[in-house]
Scaffold this active site. Structure first.
Site, PDB file in Angstrom:
ATOM      1  N   TYR A 182       0.830  -1.264   0.280  1.00 57.40           N
ATOM      2  CA  TYR A 182      -0.411   0.027  -0.164  1.00 57.40           C
ATOM      3  C   TYR A 182       1.248   1.447   0.082  1.00 57.40           C
ATOM      4  CZ  TYR A 182      -3.158   3.902   2.220  1.00 57.40           C
ATOM      5  OH  TYR A 182      -3.724   4.999   2.324  1.00 57.40           O
ATOM      6  N   LYS A 218       1.460   3.825  -3.080  1.00 57.70           N
ATOM      7  CA  LYS A 218       0.811   5.154  -3.227  1.00 57.70           C
ATOM      8  C   LYS A 218       1.732   6.529  -3.337  1.00 57.70           C
ATOM      9  CE  LYS A 218      -2.801   6.564  -1.794  1.00 57.70           C
ATOM     10  NZ  LYS A 218      -3.903   7.105  -2.486  1.00 57.70           N
TER      11      LYS A 218
END
Length: 453
Positions: free
Chosen positions: A238, A242
């Site tokens: 994640y 990002k």
């Protein structure tokens, strides 16, 4: 967010919101409709096969939630006509070119009307499949930027990232931009986003050629994501994807003004539209609930570690003020705002343990026999991943899934990290004083409210 200037800024604006069925986006949309009913239109990008399905999701998953209670009370039977006029559900997906909007005529209308683009779409699972996380969090950012470039009246793109793009860094984390292909640690491995895309495509073809089952493909791609993230200095897929999304925005933005919002751990609403609203279990909630039910008796953490918490309505207020204050920024500008509490009013993990114990002692869960569940007044504190593995292996024979959870999530709570939030104009700071007042008062009050929600 009640001044006439705030309201004027949103008046007659046409805004595209991606990830509109998600937790943060819902609060953002509700806030706009509540404080500025004269907004011109909200285009809400929702993953769906067609307009009918997207509209159904918009009403079922957004409008009909408890979050819209204040709007329902205010508008009564006139709410649906009002929302039908102000909101339009757009079937699409940020993973695709043109955001997956297939209707060319609709795209042309959107490109002619949209002034603000707010990208909230993301997959937030720490151990998501690498191909899924990359297509949404990294290429999704690129696709949203490309769409914004085609909007003739675009004023800015606001992109919601996460403070944890900092990766394995510790200490004071400034609001710095990522250079293209920058890594948070010194490494001989050179990050190349284009090569990462090729690697994903090659791995999927390899699995397909081997007739891998869906379970095998999912497991393999999750492992690939974690390995690639750690190779370059991020704890999980994640945060890694990002971070690459931010890099893509900075590298390809050209003349589009960009605001990047980096919230920390988002919790329930503090005040707006009412206190205590939350949807699903967020990062901190699962272990707290497990503790309240008597199933969670230890904590993997340094008790002095600061866990940076911020209520979702404060994140939304910050997003809106950031847009307002940067509405006349120069072409090509890019600014980052980290939204959190670690610098203003740090909450230690030991505080969370204390507040949780106090809360469940007076407001216990009731078990299936109708009796209150008594919680332990103390946690076993395990301040390293090694200690956690040893404890769990001896006591519970920890499965592989548990080890993956430890490796992907807990590095962030074992580290001492403080996120600065000084990248603001004086006026921005003065307006945020009121918004952040709750964080400057009682941490226990804020934590108790989170527990109640």
């Amino acid at each position: 967010m009640d001044s006439s200037k705030d309201l004027q800024f949103l008046k007659n604006k046409t805004i595209l919101v991606t990830g509109a069925a998600g937790f943060l986006a819902k609060v953002f949309v509700e806030k706009i409709l509540r404080i500025q009913p004269n907004v011109k239109k909200l285009y809400l990008l929702i993953r769906a096969e067609d307009t009918k399905s997207a509209t159904q999701r918009m009403f079922h998953e957004v409008v009909e939630t408890e979050l819209f209670r204040v709007l329902r009370d205010t508008w009564g039977e006139n709410l649906e006509p009002f929302l039908t006029k102000k909101m339009e559900a757009i079937p699409g997906d940020v993973s695709y070119e043109n955001l997956g909007v297939k209707d060319f005529s609709l795209r042309e209308v959107m490109w002619s009307e949209i002034e603000l683009v707010v990208n909230v779409a993301a997959t937030t699972r720490f151990d998501e499949r690498y191909d899924v996380a990359f297509s949404t969090n990294t290429m999704g950012a690129f696709n949203v930027l490309s769409f914004a470039k085609k909007c003739m009246n675009i004023k800015m793109l606001l992109h919601v990232s996460t403070a944890y793009v900092c990766g394995e860094r510790s200490g004071i984390i400034p609001e710095n931009l990522f250079d293209y292909m920058e890594t948070p640690i010194e490494t001989s491995n050179k990050l190349d986003i284009t090569e990462e895309k090729k690697l994903i495509e090659h791995k999927l073809k390899e699995l397909e050629a081997a007739n891998g089952s869906e379970t095998t493909i999912t497991s393999t791609m999750k492992n690939v994501g974690i390995k690639r993230a750690r190779l370059y200095g991020w704890p999980n897929t994640y945060a890694f994807t990002k971070a690459m999304g931010e890099m893509v925005l900075g590298h390809y933005k050209e003349n589009i003004p960009i605001i990047i919002i980096r919230p920390t751990v988002i919790t329930s609403t503090y005040q707006e539209p009412f206190s205590g609203w939350i949807e699903g279990l967020r990062t901190i909630d699962s272990p707290i609930i497990g503790y309240g039910k008597g199933k969670f008796k230890f904590l993997l953490a340094n008790p002095r570690t600061v866990l940076d918490l911020v209520p979702v309505d404060m994140v939304v207020n910050s997003m809106m003020i950031a847009m307002m204050e940067n509405a006349k920024q120069e072409c090509c500008s890019q600014i980052i705002y980290q939204i959190g509490s670690s610098m203003r009013n740090p909450v230690k993990l030991s505080d969370i343990v204390k507040y949780s114990a106090r809360y469940f002692a007076t407001s216990p869960y009731i078990n299936k026999d109708g009796k209150p569940i008594k919680v332990s007044k103390s946690f076993l504190i395990l301040n390293s991943s090694t200690a956690f593995r040893t404890y769990m292996t001896i006591r519970y024979l920890l499965p592989l899934k548990g080890l993956k959870l430890v490796n992907s999530i807990f590095p962030q709570v074992l580290k001492k990290v403080n996120f600065t939030d000084m990248n603001r104009k004086i006026k921005f700071v003065m307006q945020l004083v009121e918004l952040y007042k709750p964080l400057c008062y009682s941490r226990e009050c804020l934590m108790t409210q989170t527990l109640r929600s």
